[in-house]
Design a protein around this motif. Structure first.
Motif, short mmCIF file in Angstrom:
data_model
loop_
_atom_site.label_atom_id
_atom_site.label_comp_id
_atom_site.label_asym_id
_atom_site.label_seq_id
_atom_site.Cartn_x
_atom_site.Cartn_y
_atom_site.Cartn_z
N HIS A 176 -3.09 40.58 48.13
CA HIS A 176 -3.65 39.24 48.38
C HIS A 176 -2.96 38.24 47.45
O HIS A 176 -2.66 38.55 46.31
CB HIS A 176 -5.15 39.24 48.10
N SER A 177 -2.76 37.04 47.96
CA SER A 177 -2.12 35.99 47.17
C SER A 177 -3.16 35.07 46.54
O SER A 177 -4.09 34.62 47.23
CB SER A 177 -1.20 35.15 48.05
N PRO A 178 -2.99 34.73 45.26
CA PRO A 178 -3.89 33.75 44.66
C PRO A 178 -3.75 32.36 45.29
O PRO A 178 -4.64 31.54 45.17
CB PRO A 178 -3.47 33.71 43.19
N GLN A 179 -2.64 32.12 45.96
CA GLN A 179 -2.41 30.84 46.62
C GLN A 179 -2.84 30.83 48.09
O GLN A 179 -2.61 29.84 48.79
CB GLN A 179 -0.92 30.45 46.53
N ASP A 180 -3.46 31.87 48.56
CA ASP A 180 -3.89 31.94 49.96
C ASP A 180 -4.93 30.86 50.23
O ASP A 180 -6.03 30.89 49.67
CB ASP A 180 -4.48 33.33 50.25
N ALA A 181 -4.59 29.90 51.08
CA ALA A 181 -5.48 28.78 51.39
C ALA A 181 -6.41 29.08 52.57
O ALA A 181 -7.31 28.30 52.86
CB ALA A 181 -4.66 27.53 51.68
N ILE A 182 -6.20 30.19 53.25
CA ILE A 182 -7.01 30.56 54.41
C ILE A 182 -8.15 31.50 53.99
O ILE A 182 -9.31 31.29 54.33
CB ILE A 182 -6.15 31.23 55.51
#
Length: 167
Positions: free
Chosen positions: A107-113
């Protein structure tokens, strides 16, 4: 189920990989696939109903007409009322706690979804063996080829001990 189709024609999957709602789906169904030896979840929501906020402005239309076209991550999707009902009925935390298979969370800490807190919730609910890898800099859809390639390399390295004796 897709696993039944594969089991009948080739062989059932031993590694289950899902992205976004697909990640939630593999977490929910892994216990039903006896041949599964490991699960990989990429950018998955911990509660599938969490994603309904992405199409909140279309909820009234979905309820009134049975479906609506929504935009998720810049892509159009048709969302139906049955889909929403299914999302609301999921008991994901219990399924994750009872998974009984090695789990890799990406998982990305920048995931906006789907926010990174979802990965933390899944990780907390899961039992060992479990691993979490941060996809720093990646977006939810892994649109940059470098991020998608990294995910493939990470999965390949992580799953090796679980698939070593399977062939």
């Amino acid at each position: 189920m897709a696993a039944d189709h594969l089991r009948e024609r080739y062989r059932a999957p031993s590694l289950l990989i899902g992205h976004s709602l697909g990640g939630a789906a593999v977490l929910a169904t892994a216990s039903e696939i006896r041949e599964a030896c490991a699960v990989v979840s990429i950018a998955a929501p911990s509660d599938p109903a969490h994603v309904t906020h992405l199409f909140a402005e279309s909820m009234a239309e979905i309820e009134a007409h049975g479906q609506a076209e929504v935009n998720v991550g810049g892509r159009p999707f048709i969302i139906g009322k049955e889909f929403l009902d299914d999302l609301r009925e999921q008991e994901q935390r219990d399924r994750i706690a009872q998974l009984g298979l090695p789990l890799l969370l990406l998982h990305s800490p920048q995931d906006a979804i789907v926010g990174i807190d979802n990965a933390a919730d899944i990780y907390t609910a899961a039992r060992h063996p479990k691993s979490f890898i941060s996809l720093d800099g990646a977006d939810h859809l892994l649109t940059h080829p470098r991020h998608a390639e990294r995910v493939a390399q990470l999965i390949t390295a992580w799953v090796d001990p679980y698939l070593a004796d399977r062939d």
